[in-house]
Design a protein around this motif. Structure first.
Motif, short mmCIF file in Angstrom:
data_model
loop_
_atom_site.label_atom_id
_atom_site.label_comp_id
_atom_site.label_asym_id
_atom_site.label_seq_id
_atom_site.Cartn_x
_atom_site.Cartn_y
_atom_site.Cartn_z
N ALA A 156 -59.34 130.61 7.40
CA ALA A 156 -58.56 129.38 7.24
C ALA A 156 -59.48 128.16 7.22
CB ALA A 156 -57.53 129.25 8.36
N VAL A 157 -60.46 128.13 8.12
CA VAL A 157 -61.39 127.00 8.17
C VAL A 157 -62.25 126.97 6.92
CG1 VAL A 157 -63.41 126.10 9.39
CG2 VAL A 157 -61.41 126.79 10.68
N VAL A 158 -62.75 128.12 6.49
CA VAL A 158 -63.57 128.17 5.28
C VAL A 158 -62.75 127.71 4.09
CG1 VAL A 158 -64.68 129.76 3.66
CG2 VAL A 158 -65.17 129.92 6.09
N ARG A 159 -61.51 128.15 4.00
CA ARG A 159 -60.67 127.77 2.87
C ARG A 159 -60.35 126.27 2.93
NH1 ARG A 159 -59.89 128.84 -2.12
NH2 ARG A 159 -59.89 131.03 -1.67
N LEU A 160 -60.15 125.73 4.12
CA LEU A 160 -59.83 124.31 4.24
C LEU A 160 -61.04 123.43 3.96
CD1 LEU A 160 -57.56 124.24 7.40
CD2 LEU A 160 -56.89 123.67 5.08
N ASN A 203 -57.83 125.94 -2.40
CA ASN A 203 -56.44 126.16 -2.74
C ASN A 203 -55.61 125.77 -1.51
OD1 ASN A 203 -53.92 127.10 -3.39
ND2 ASN A 203 -54.63 129.13 -4.04
N PRO A 204 -54.89 124.65 -1.55
CA PRO A 204 -54.17 124.19 -0.36
C PRO A 204 -53.05 125.14 0.07
CG PRO A 204 -53.72 122.75 -2.22
CD PRO A 204 -54.75 123.72 -2.66
N LYS A 205 -52.44 125.84 -0.88
CA LYS A 205 -51.36 126.77 -0.50
C LYS A 205 -51.92 127.96 0.27
CE LYS A 205 -48.21 125.56 -4.21
NZ LYS A 205 -47.46 126.01 -5.37
N LEU A 206 -53.05 128.47 -0.17
CA LEU A 206 -53.68 129.58 0.53
C LEU A 206 -54.19 129.13 1.90
CD1 LEU A 206 -54.63 132.49 0.63
CD2 LEU A 206 -56.72 131.77 -0.54
N ALA A 207 -54.72 127.93 1.98
CA ALA A 207 -55.20 127.40 3.25
C ALA A 207 -54.04 127.28 4.24
CB ALA A 207 -55.87 126.05 3.05
N LEU A 208 -52.91 126.77 3.77
CA LEU A 208 -51.74 126.65 4.64
C LEU A 208 -51.24 128.02 5.07
CD1 LEU A 208 -49.58 124.89 5.99
CD2 LEU A 208 -48.27 125.08 3.86
N LEU A 209 -51.23 128.98 4.16
CA LEU A 209 -50.82 130.33 4.49
C LEU A 209 -51.73 130.94 5.56
CD1 LEU A 209 -49.01 132.83 3.81
CD2 LEU A 209 -50.82 133.48 2.22
N LEU A 210 -53.04 130.72 5.43
CA LEU A 210 -53.97 131.23 6.43
C LEU A 210 -53.81 130.56 7.78
CD1 LEU A 210 -57.13 131.64 4.20
CD2 LEU A 210 -55.88 133.47 5.33
N VAL A 211 -53.52 129.26 7.79
CA VAL A 211 -53.30 128.55 9.06
C VAL A 211 -52.04 129.08 9.73
CG1 VAL A 211 -52.72 126.31 10.04
CG2 VAL A 211 -54.59 126.50 8.41
N VAL A 212 -50.98 129.27 8.95
CA VAL A 212 -49.74 129.80 9.51
C VAL A 212 -49.94 131.23 10.01
CG1 VAL A 212 -47.37 130.46 8.94
CG2 VAL A 212 -48.26 128.26 8.20
N ALA A 213 -50.67 132.04 9.27
CA ALA A 213 -50.94 133.42 9.70
C ALA A 213 -51.77 133.44 10.97
CB ALA A 213 -51.66 134.18 8.58
N THR A 214 -52.72 132.53 11.09
CA THR A 214 -53.54 132.44 12.30
C THR A 214 -52.67 132.06 13.50
OG1 THR A 214 -55.46 131.80 11.01
CG2 THR A 214 -55.54 131.33 13.36
N ALA A 215 -51.81 131.07 13.32
CA ALA A 215 -50.93 130.67 14.42
C ALA A 215 -49.96 131.78 14.79
CB ALA A 215 -50.17 129.41 14.03
N ALA A 216 -49.44 132.48 13.79
CA ALA A 216 -48.51 133.58 14.06
C ALA A 216 -49.20 134.71 14.82
CB ALA A 216 -47.92 134.10 12.75
N ALA A 217 -50.44 135.01 14.44
CA ALA A 217 -51.18 136.06 15.14
C ALA A 217 -51.56 135.63 16.54
CB ALA A 217 -52.43 136.45 14.35
N ALA A 218 -51.97 134.37 16.68
CA ALA A 218 -52.42 133.88 17.99
C ALA A 218 -51.29 133.85 19.00
CB ALA A 218 -53.03 132.50 17.85
#
Length: 132
Positions: A32-36, A47-62
């Motif tokens: 997520a950080v690399v993509r952002l 790609n802002p959509k992929l970055a947002l998806l990765l941030v949401v996935a990180t929060a969901a996993a955490a």
């Protein structure tokens, strides 16, 4: 056939949850950080959509994996594991609040109202002033 003892059920599942949580969350956060910051392929246009998806996935996993682990530990009557998962959840939520990621003050503040703003600008120069 022998059945498993009540204290032995769910141990493998809880261990897998902990492993996925401890390894998967930092890996997702890294991507997520690399993509952002600069994109995975090194370009300057992430790609802002992929970055947002990765941030949401990180929060969901955490948050999600310890929450699932807490309920699995409760269901399998593993009190120590449930307490450890609960402590991890509380620590994560406190850290997120301290970092400003949880707008708890905004949700529970009484300063927000549904009344319209009053125009405070002078009659001739009210353009761009809130409420005008």
């Amino acid at each position: 056939m022998e059945s498993e003892a009540p204290g032995k059920r769910g141990g493998t599942g809880l261990l897998l949850l902990v492993i996925f949580w401890l390894i998967g969350t930092p890996v997702l956060a890294y991507f997520a950080v690399v993509r952002l910051m600069n994109g995975i392929d090194g370009t300057d246009s992430p790609n802002p959509k992929l970055a947002l998806l990765l941030v949401v996935a990180t929060a969901a996993a955490a948050i999600g994996l310890p929450l699932i682990g807490f309920f699995v530990a409760l269901a399998t009557r593993r009190k120590v594991a449930a307490a450890l998962f609960a402590a991890a959840l509380v620590a994560l939520l406190l850290a997120a609040r301290q970092a400003g990621l949880l707008p708890i003050e905004q949700v529970f503040s009484s300063s927000t109202s549904n009344e319209p703003e009053v125009c405070t600008g002078p009659p001739g120069a009210s353009e761009g002033v809130p409420g005008c």
